[in-house]
Design a protein around this motif. Structure first.
Motif, mmCIF file in Angstrom:
data_model
loop_
_atom_site.group_PDB
_atom_site.id
_atom_site.type_symbol
_atom_site.label_atom_id
_atom_site.label_comp_id
_atom_site.label_asym_id
_atom_site.label_seq_id
_atom_site.Cartn_x
_atom_site.Cartn_y
_atom_site.Cartn_z
ATOM 1 N N SER A 3 1.228 -1.267 -0.023
ATOM 2 C CA SER A 3 -0.116 -0.004 0.099
ATOM 3 C C SER A 3 0.849 1.598 -0.338
ATOM 4 C CB SER A 3 -0.711 0.202 1.440
ATOM 5 O OG SER A 3 -0.479 0.028 2.380
ATOM 6 N N ILE A 4 0.646 2.650 -0.453
ATOM 7 C CA ILE A 4 0.931 3.719 -0.223
ATOM 8 C C ILE A 4 0.229 4.722 -0.391
ATOM 9 C CG2 ILE A 4 1.988 5.621 -2.303
ATOM 10 C CD1 ILE A 4 2.815 2.764 -3.733
ATOM 11 N N ALA A 5 0.900 6.168 0.612
ATOM 12 C CA ALA A 5 0.121 6.479 0.888
ATOM 13 C C ALA A 5 0.908 8.097 1.032
ATOM 14 C CB ALA A 5 -0.616 6.587 2.369
ATOM 15 N N LEU A 25 -3.146 11.273 -1.734
ATOM 16 C CA LEU A 25 -3.372 10.026 -1.897
ATOM 17 C C LEU A 25 -3.382 9.370 -2.147
ATOM 18 C CD1 LEU A 25 -5.330 9.504 -4.960
ATOM 19 C CD2 LEU A 25 -2.954 8.669 -6.135
ATOM 20 N N ASP A 26 -4.111 8.230 -1.810
ATOM 21 C CA ASP A 26 -3.986 6.646 -1.216
ATOM 22 C C ASP A 26 -4.356 5.530 -2.072
ATOM 23 O OD1 ASP A 26 -3.726 7.593 1.351
ATOM 24 O OD2 ASP A 26 -5.826 7.169 2.090
ATOM 25 N N ILE A 27 -2.907 4.919 -1.968
ATOM 26 C CA ILE A 27 -3.214 3.402 -2.293
ATOM 27 C C ILE A 27 -3.241 1.939 -2.289
ATOM 28 C CG2 ILE A 27 -2.374 2.636 -5.284
ATOM 29 C CD1 ILE A 27 -0.651 5.220 -5.885
ATOM 30 N N ILE A 63 5.442 3.685 2.300
ATOM 31 C CA ILE A 63 4.759 2.154 1.691
ATOM 32 C C ILE A 63 4.773 1.267 2.801
ATOM 33 C CG2 ILE A 63 5.864 0.398 0.035
ATOM 34 C CD1 ILE A 63 7.166 2.932 -1.168
ATOM 35 N N GLY A 64 3.288 0.364 2.677
ATOM 36 C CA GLY A 64 3.120 -0.339 3.253
ATOM 37 C C GLY A 64 3.256 0.733 4.908
ATOM 38 N N PRO A 153 8.748 -7.622 -5.640
ATOM 39 C CA PRO A 153 8.498 -5.635 -4.940
ATOM 40 C C PRO A 153 7.631 -5.922 -5.220
ATOM 41 C CG PRO A 153 8.537 -5.613 -7.495
ATOM 42 C CD PRO A 153 9.087 -7.251 -7.307
ATOM 43 N N SER A 154 7.745 -5.180 -3.432
ATOM 44 C CA SER A 154 6.520 -4.089 -2.537
ATOM 45 C C SER A 154 5.391 -3.508 -4.296
ATOM 46 C CB SER A 154 7.140 -3.480 -2.090
ATOM 47 O OG SER A 154 7.173 -4.301 -0.445
ATOM 48 N N VAL A 155 6.169 -2.507 -4.957
ATOM 49 C CA VAL A 155 5.476 -1.892 -5.648
ATOM 50 C C VAL A 155 5.800 -1.941 -7.249
ATOM 51 C CG1 VAL A 155 5.488 0.330 -5.990
ATOM 52 C CG2 VAL A 155 5.370 -0.297 -4.150
#
Length: 356
Positions: A3-5, A25-27, A63-64, A153-155
């Motif tokens: 997750s990314i914010a 923005l939240d992803i 991230i996370g 990768p995480s992202v």
């Protein structure tokens, strides 16, 4: 967790150029977000900030759930794919896939397992012993994606990865990317200036302009309910027709104004509306000679399955675009009558923000 914010994220370069301003923005973990906008809107800057290649001027990136502002690129577990592939020409496909794993001192058995897993997923197994010069553009792009994926990768960041491919290959690789994301469940942020790519690929789309977030929504929501005139004019091919409005004599009905002639209006429209918009597919041919408004065909674009007709008003220079199915037999200069349903209009205020 991928997750990314972004919280009030800004990036201003020396000289005062604000590439991004106050972006929040939240992803979600596992989401495929497409970031779209014109050149210079801040798309690539956003990817560079996530990857750690640039540092934000203000705001934070998580991230996370972890704030990564102070982390080096190698500490973020983020993989990035560029439009120019950036493959090592002296290495085979296997060598290109293996290189980031060697840099991380991954053991030989684990390297072989990851390479075979990713190569199988991307249909690269028959190509492992070839060099980049022996591959097609689509194959090189799959190798570039594979080199990123072997890192687990995480992202996953993609910066206009299809820009160098022809139209047919772009459609194929676009489908490959969507399928890859579904299989892996990896969080992906895909940057493009092509709104067709955005609409067909994104689970959600973030529209940027001038470094500011204009709207973030699903493709359906973005198309049906644009937040402002920029989104209305940018999303959709051709874009939404935008016209000024006038208020009816009774003061109750908002009337879109086409070249000085009022179009069918709506009494329930916001009275502070200054701009009216209608999608080209909602502009239709009038069924009778007494219905609609008189226009003249200015340009015809035959696309096979549909036709785009550009119209000007008989009395002025105002213009409209209609999208009609099939190949209607019109030519430049033909006189036509158009009809529009009042319920198909969108309304915006003087600043361009959507109303109602």
């Amino acid at each position: 967790m991928g997750s990314i914010a972004f919280e009030r994220l800004s990036k201003t370069y020396p000289g005062g150029f604000a590439a991004l301003s106050d972006l929040s923005l939240d992803i979600a973990d596992g989401e495929l977000l497409v970031v779209v906008g014109p050149s210079g809107c801040g798309k690539s800057t956003l990817l560079r900030l996530i990857a750690g290649l640039d540092r934000p001027t203000a705001g934070s990136i998580r991230i996370g759930g972890t704030d990564v502002n102070a982390l080096a690129p190698a500490e973020r577990n983020v993989a990035m794919v560029f439009q120019d592939y950036a493959l090592y020409p002296n290495m085979t496909v296997r060598g290109n896939l293996e290189f980031p794993l060697k840099m991380r001192r991954i053991g030989r058995a684990e390297r072989r397992r990851r390479i075979e897993q990713v190569a199988g997923m991307l249909e690269l197994m028959p190509l492992l012993d070839r060099r980049p010069a022996q591959l097609s553009g689509g194959q090189r792009q799959r190798v570039a994606m594979g080199r990123a994926l072997v890192r687990d990768p995480s992202v996953f960041l993609l910066d206009e990865p299809l820009a160098n491919l022809d139209a047919r290959l772009r459609a194929q690789v676009r489908a490959d990317i969507a399928e890859l994301q579904r299989r892996t469940g990896t969080t992906m942020i895909y940057v493009t200036h092509d709104q067709v790519e955005a609409m067909t690929l994104g689970q959600r789309i973030a529209v940027l302009a001038g470094g500011r977030l204009q709207q973030a929504a699903s493709p359906r929501e973005l198309y049906a309910h644009p937040a402002n005139t920029f989104v209305a004019g940018f999303i959709g091919n051709p874009p939404m027709n935008l016209l000024p409005v006038r208020i009816g004599r009774s003061g109750e009905t908002v009337l879109p104004d086409f070249g000085g002639v009022p179009l069918p209006g709506r009494a329930d429209a916001p009275k502070d509306a200054a701009i009216a918009g209608i999608r080209p597919e909602a502009v239709r041919l009038a069924e009778t000679s007494s219905e609609g408004i008189a226009v003249r065909v200015r340009e015809v674009e035959y696309l096979g399955h549909e036709t785009l007709l550009h119209f000007t008003h008989e009395a002025g220079a105002a213009s409209l675009i209609a999208r009609l199915p099939g190949l209607p037999p019109f030519g430049r200069g033909d006189a036509v009558r158009l009809g529009m349903a009042p319920e198909d209009w969108h309304f915006f205020d003087r600043s361009g923000q959507a109303l109602g």
